[in-house]
Design an enzyme around this catalytic site. Structure first.
Site, short mmCIF file in Angstrom:
data_model
loop_
_atom_site.label_atom_id
_atom_site.label_comp_id
_atom_site.label_asym_id
_atom_site.label_seq_id
_atom_site.Cartn_x
_atom_site.Cartn_y
_atom_site.Cartn_z
N CYS A 51 -2.65 -7.17 -6.33
CA CYS A 51 -2.33 -6.02 -7.15
C CYS A 51 -3.27 -5.97 -8.36
CB CYS A 51 -0.89 -6.13 -7.63
SG CYS A 51 -0.39 -4.84 -8.77
N CYS A 54 -1.16 -6.65 -11.76
CA CYS A 54 -0.58 -7.92 -12.19
C CYS A 54 -1.16 -9.13 -11.48
CB CYS A 54 0.95 -7.90 -12.00
SG CYS A 54 1.46 -7.93 -10.27
N CYS A 99 4.31 -2.41 -6.00
CA CYS A 99 4.27 -3.85 -6.22
C CYS A 99 5.62 -4.34 -6.72
CB CYS A 99 3.18 -4.16 -7.25
SG CYS A 99 3.14 -5.88 -7.78
N CYS A 122 -0.45 2.49 4.08
CA CYS A 122 -1.61 3.29 3.70
C CYS A 122 -1.77 3.13 2.18
CB CYS A 122 -1.35 4.73 4.10
SG CYS A 122 -2.73 5.83 3.81
#
Ligand SMILES: [Zn+2]
Length: 133
Positions: A51, A54, A99, A122
């Site tokens: 991510c 983070c 996330c 996606c």
């Protein structure tokens, strides 16, 4: 989505400072990058996709497949790395993916992926940082 329920929280100003304008628009504004625009689309090395908000690893490279959509596509996320909500925007009912650590929007999941999961995550490439093995 309640912004404060995630383990990693940042103020809007902090998000704007750490993300590019395009990342901010996608990850915090639930935007979508232009298809085919991200270099990660063609990333084929072994490694993990983390991510951009983070640093949590979200997908591993061997779960990535060529969907032909113009967005990086995966059939399975790492366990517990993503959460899903129902997205009724744009006159469609889709499953939004974000996330689990920071709540940043990643993309959508569709039930037309390859076996065995049958799922197609996606994902906007700008929401991911690739970490080669
Ligand atoms: Zn995150």
């Amino acid at each position: 989505m309640t912004e404060n329920s995630f383990p990693v929280t940042r103020t809007d100003a902090e998000w704007r400072a750490m993300l590019t304008p395009e990342q901010y628009q996608v990850m915090r504004g639930h935007g979508t990058e232009r298809p085919g625009s991200c270099t990660l689309l063609h990333e084929k090395r072994a490694g993990a996709f983390a991510c951009a908000g983070c640093g949590q690893p979200l997908f591993v490279a061997n779960r990535k497949f060529e969907s032909g959509t113009g967005w990086p596509s995966f059939d399975t996320p790492l366990e517990g790395a993503t959460e899903e909500t129902v997205d009724r925007s744009h006159g469609m009912v889709r499953t939004e993916v974000h996330c689990s650590q920071c709540g940043s929007h990643l993309g959508h999941v569709f039930p037309d992926g390859p076996p065995p999961s049958g799922l197609r995550y996606c994902i906007n490439g700008v929401a991911l940082n690739f970490e080669p093995e």
